[in-house]
Design a protein around this motif. Structure first.
Motif, PDB file in Angstrom:
ATOM      1  N   MET A  82       0.774  -0.997   0.031  1.00  0.00           N
ATOM      2  CA  MET A  82       0.446  -0.319   0.423  1.00  0.00           C
ATOM      3  C   MET A  82       1.064   1.204  -0.183  1.00  0.00           C
ATOM      4  O   MET A  82       1.809   1.666   0.962  1.00  0.00           O
ATOM      5  CB  MET A  82      -0.500  -0.184   0.725  1.00  0.00           C
ATOM      6  N   THR A  83       0.412   1.992  -0.617  1.00  0.00           N
ATOM      7  CA  THR A  83       1.094   3.716  -0.946  1.00  0.00           C
ATOM      8  C   THR A  83      -0.305   4.620  -0.359  1.00  0.00           C
ATOM      9  O   THR A  83      -1.485   4.876  -0.841  1.00  0.00           O
ATOM     10  CB  THR A  83       1.512   3.851  -2.221  1.00  0.00           C
ATOM     11  N   LEU A  84       0.367   5.550   0.645  1.00  0.00           N
ATOM     12  CA  LEU A  84      -0.539   6.624   1.269  1.00  0.00           C
ATOM     13  C   LEU A  84       1.061   8.209   0.971  1.00  0.00           C
ATOM     14  O   LEU A  84       1.822   8.181   0.962  1.00  0.00           O
ATOM     15  CB  LEU A  84      -0.137   6.693   2.468  1.00  0.00           C
ATOM     16  N   VAL A  85       0.560   8.801   0.251  1.00  0.00           N
ATOM     17  CA  VAL A  85       1.352  10.426  -0.050  1.00  0.00           C
ATOM     18  C   VAL A  85       0.954  11.005   0.407  1.00  0.00           C
ATOM     19  O   VAL A  85      -0.819  11.168   0.329  1.00  0.00           O
ATOM     20  CB  VAL A  85       1.557  10.254  -1.765  1.00  0.00           C
ATOM     21  N   LEU A  86       1.015  12.152   1.327  1.00  0.00           N
ATOM     22  CA  LEU A  86       0.963  13.137   1.735  1.00  0.00           C
ATOM     23  C   LEU A  86       1.626  14.318   0.464  1.00  0.00           C
ATOM     24  O   LEU A  86       2.452  14.798   0.365  1.00  0.00           O
ATOM     25  CB  LEU A  86       1.534  13.269   3.075  1.00  0.00           C
ATOM     26  N   PHE A  87       0.530  15.227  -0.032  1.00  0.00           N
ATOM     27  CA  PHE A  87       1.114  16.137  -0.790  1.00  0.00           C
ATOM     28  C   PHE A  87       0.413  17.442  -0.232  1.00  0.00           C
ATOM     29  O   PHE A  87      -0.338  17.644  -0.070  1.00  0.00           O
ATOM     30  CB  PHE A  87       0.562  15.711  -2.087  1.00  0.00           C
ATOM     31  N   ASN A  88       1.325  18.292   0.104  1.00  0.00           N
ATOM     32  CA  ASN A  88       0.909  19.855   0.477  1.00  0.00           C
ATOM     33  C   ASN A  88       0.497  20.626  -1.150  1.00  0.00           C
ATOM     34  O   ASN A  88       1.039  21.107  -1.210  1.00  0.00           O
ATOM     35  CB  ASN A  88       2.376  20.859   0.635  1.00  0.00           C
ATOM     36  N   LYS A  89      -0.916  20.192  -1.556  1.00  0.00           N
ATOM     37  CA  LYS A  89      -0.792  20.780  -2.632  1.00  0.00           C
ATOM     38  C   LYS A  89      -1.473  22.845  -2.641  1.00  0.00           C
ATOM     39  O   LYS A  89      -1.971  23.096  -1.415  1.00  0.00           O
ATOM     40  CB  LYS A  89      -2.855  20.657  -2.980  1.00  0.00           C
ATOM     41  N   PRO A  90      -0.529  23.392  -3.236  1.00  0.00           N
ATOM     42  CA  PRO A  90      -0.649  24.599  -3.208  1.00  0.00           C
ATOM     43  C   PRO A  90      -1.788  25.337  -4.344  1.00  0.00           C
ATOM     44  O   PRO A  90      -2.606  24.781  -5.011  1.00  0.00           O
ATOM     45  CB  PRO A  90       0.669  24.909  -4.101  1.00  0.00           C
ATOM     46  N   PHE A  91      -2.152  25.927  -3.717  1.00  0.00           N
ATOM     47  CA  PHE A  91      -2.818  27.324  -4.101  1.00  0.00           C
ATOM     48  C   PHE A  91      -3.085  26.845  -5.913  1.00  0.00           C
ATOM     49  O   PHE A  91      -2.315  27.148  -6.228  1.00  0.00           O
ATOM     50  CB  PHE A  91      -3.395  28.535  -3.687  1.00  0.00           C
ATOM     51  N   GLY A  92      -3.949  27.130  -6.395  1.00  0.00           N
ATOM     52  CA  GLY A  92      -4.728  26.795  -7.886  1.00  0.00           C
ATOM     53  C   GLY A  92      -3.960  25.826  -8.433  1.00  0.00           C
ATOM     54  O   GLY A  92      -4.223  25.444  -9.911  1.00  0.00           O
ATOM     55  N   VAL A  93      -3.735  24.674  -7.593  1.00  0.00           N
ATOM     56  CA  VAL A  93      -4.023  23.281  -9.036  1.00  0.00           C
ATOM     57  C   VAL A  93      -5.258  22.616  -8.172  1.00  0.00           C
ATOM     58  O   VAL A  93      -5.539  22.267  -7.600  1.00  0.00           O
ATOM     59  CB  VAL A  93      -2.409  22.543  -7.623  1.00  0.00           C
ATOM     60  N   LEU A  94      -5.464  21.764  -9.464  1.00  0.00           N
ATOM     61  CA  LEU A  94      -6.451  21.161  -9.094  1.00  0.00           C
ATOM     62  C   LEU A  94      -5.780  19.472  -7.901  1.00  0.00           C
ATOM     63  O   LEU A  94      -5.399  19.109  -8.270  1.00  0.00           O
ATOM     64  CB  LEU A  94      -7.121  20.529 -10.913  1.00  0.00           C
ATOM     65  N   SER A  95      -7.149  19.023  -7.777  1.00  0.00           N
ATOM     66  CA  SER A  95      -6.931  18.064  -7.324  1.00  0.00           C
ATOM     67  C   SER A  95      -6.821  16.870  -7.896  1.00  0.00           C
ATOM     68  O   SER A  95      -7.512  16.022  -7.437  1.00  0.00           O
ATOM     69  CB  SER A  95      -7.265  17.808  -5.462  1.00  0.00           C
ATOM     70  N   GLN A  96      -6.449  16.797  -9.098  1.00  0.00           N
ATOM     71  CA  GLN A  96      -6.431  15.252 -10.350  1.00  0.00           C
ATOM     72  C   GLN A  96      -5.377  15.623 -10.385  1.00  0.00           C
ATOM     73  O   GLN A  96      -4.885  16.779 -10.971  1.00  0.00           O
ATOM     74  CB  GLN A  96      -7.939  16.010 -10.682  1.00  0.00           C
ATOM     75  N   PHE A  97      -5.736  14.580 -11.624  1.00  0.00           N
ATOM     76  CA  PHE A  97      -4.532  14.560 -12.591  1.00  0.00           C
ATOM     77  C   PHE A  97      -4.006  14.571 -13.673  1.00  0.00           C
ATOM     78  O   PHE A  97      -3.019  14.814 -14.493  1.00  0.00           O
ATOM     79  CB  PHE A  97      -3.721  12.947 -12.649  1.00  0.00           C
ATOM     80  N   THR A  98      -5.450  14.953 -14.455  1.00  0.00           N
ATOM     81  CA  THR A  98      -5.498  15.918 -15.554  1.00  0.00           C
ATOM     82  C   THR A  98      -6.558  16.813 -15.589  1.00  0.00           C
ATOM     83  O   THR A  98      -7.091  16.541 -14.789  1.00  0.00           O
ATOM     84  CB  THR A  98      -6.305  14.352 -16.447  1.00  0.00           C
ATOM     85  N   ASP A  99      -6.150  17.236 -16.331  1.00  0.00           N
ATOM     86  CA  ASP A  99      -7.243  18.848 -16.656  1.00  0.00           C
ATOM     87  C   ASP A  99      -8.454  18.397 -17.916  1.00  0.00           C
ATOM     88  O   ASP A  99      -8.002  18.842 -19.266  1.00  0.00           O
ATOM     89  CB  ASP A  99      -6.601  20.323 -16.261  1.00  0.00           C
ATOM     90  N   ARG A 100      -9.561  17.961 -17.639  1.00  0.00           N
ATOM     91  CA  ARG A 100     -10.649  17.785 -18.757  1.00  0.00           C
ATOM     92  C   ARG A 100     -11.193  18.756 -19.417  1.00  0.00           C
ATOM     93  O   ARG A 100     -11.872  18.979 -18.368  1.00  0.00           O
ATOM     94  CB  ARG A 100     -10.539  16.829 -18.928  1.00  0.00           C
ATOM     95  N   GLY A 101     -11.497  18.785 -20.332  1.00  0.00           N
ATOM     96  CA  GLY A 101     -12.522  20.589 -20.104  1.00  0.00           C
ATOM     97  C   GLY A 101     -11.912  21.714 -20.641  1.00  0.00           C
ATOM     98  O   GLY A 101     -12.989  22.662 -20.485  1.00  0.00           O
ATOM     99  N   SER A 102     -10.732  22.185 -19.879  1.00  0.00           N
ATOM    100  CA  SER A 102     -10.502  23.502 -19.768  1.00  0.00           C
ATOM    101  C   SER A 102      -9.891  24.179 -20.948  1.00  0.00           C
ATOM    102  O   SER A 102      -9.328  22.993 -22.075  1.00  0.00           O
ATOM    103  CB  SER A 102      -9.790  23.447 -18.698  1.00  0.00           C
ATOM    104  N   PRO A 103     -10.208  25.149 -21.136  1.00  0.00           N
ATOM    105  CA  PRO A 103      -9.934  25.784 -22.720  1.00  0.00           C
ATOM    106  C   PRO A 103      -8.335  26.238 -21.820  1.00  0.00           C
ATOM    107  O   PRO A 103      -7.678  26.392 -23.015  1.00  0.00           O
ATOM    108  CB  PRO A 103     -10.121  27.034 -22.666  1.00  0.00           C
ATOM    109  N   THR A 104      -7.937  26.408 -21.475  1.00  0.00           N
ATOM    110  CA  THR A 104      -6.336  26.540 -20.783  1.00  0.00           C
ATOM    111  C   THR A 104      -6.001  25.828 -20.094  1.00  0.00           C
ATOM    112  O   THR A 104      -6.650  25.267 -19.603  1.00  0.00           O
ATOM    113  CB  THR A 104      -6.205  28.321 -19.683  1.00  0.00           C
TER     114      THR A 104
END
Length: 179
Positions: A1-23
């Motif tokens: 089992m892998t458990l990663v603790l990530f300090n997500k910065p402001f402005g980052v999506l909490s997913q691995f891909t960004d679908r459907g955004s023009p930018t």
């Protein structure tokens, strides 16, 4: 089992891909290169702090599912200086448009020693701000922001500090470690 603790910065999506955004928007894949893991829960793009990622479906469910009532603690910078009545309302549970919240643990705290936010929050010289430490045991969409607004103190900055037994401690924004 892998458990990663990530300090997500402001402005980052909490997913691995960004679908459907023009930018192109920053995603987890810009920071975390561990195959087979997925976020256990969400953290809004305009929020910062602890995001747990795992390859264990049962652990992911235990972290993300409100029925397990896993405590999530946030450091919340609000506009204004909440009085005792506002704090008591948060402790009793707040009525939101999707129903009442569970009671929260909340206290006013001194300004925490956090990293600077990029971009900085909007500061209005005529209105003071203050910090709360708020713990909830559910996770509705934008819940903490809606709760503080409901008692008259809009959120300016939101940093998730702890989920259950896991905490950011000294993990810098954009960095991760395994637990």
């Amino acid at each position: 089992m892998t458990l990663v603790l990530f300090n997500k910065p402001f402005g980052v999506l909490s997913q691995f891909t960004d679908r459907g955004s023009p930018t192109t928007r920053a995603t987890l894949s810009d920071f975390v290169d561990v195959p087979g893991i997925y976020p256990a829960g969400r953290l809004d793009r305009d929020s910062e702090g602890l995001l747990l990622l795992t390859d264990d479906g049962r652990l992911q469910a235990r972290i993300a599912d409100p029925k397990f009532k896993l405590p999530k603690t946030y450091l919340v910078q609000v506009e204004g200086e909440p009085d005792a009545d506002a704090l008591d309302r948060l402790r009793d549970g707040v009525l939101l448009n999707d129903g009442p919240t569970r009671p929260a643990e909340v206290e006013r705290i001194d300004d925490p020693a956090l990293w600077p936010r990029n971009p900085p929050i909007r500061v209005r010289q005529s209105i003071p701000d203050s910090w709360l430490k708020l713990t909830i045991r559910e996770g509705r969409n934008r819940q903490v922001r809606r709760m503080t607004a409901a008692v008259g103190y809009p959120t300016l900055r939101l940093v998730r500090w702890r989920i259950g037994e896991w905490s950011l401690d000294d993990l810098p924004p954009g960095q991760w470690r395994t637990a």
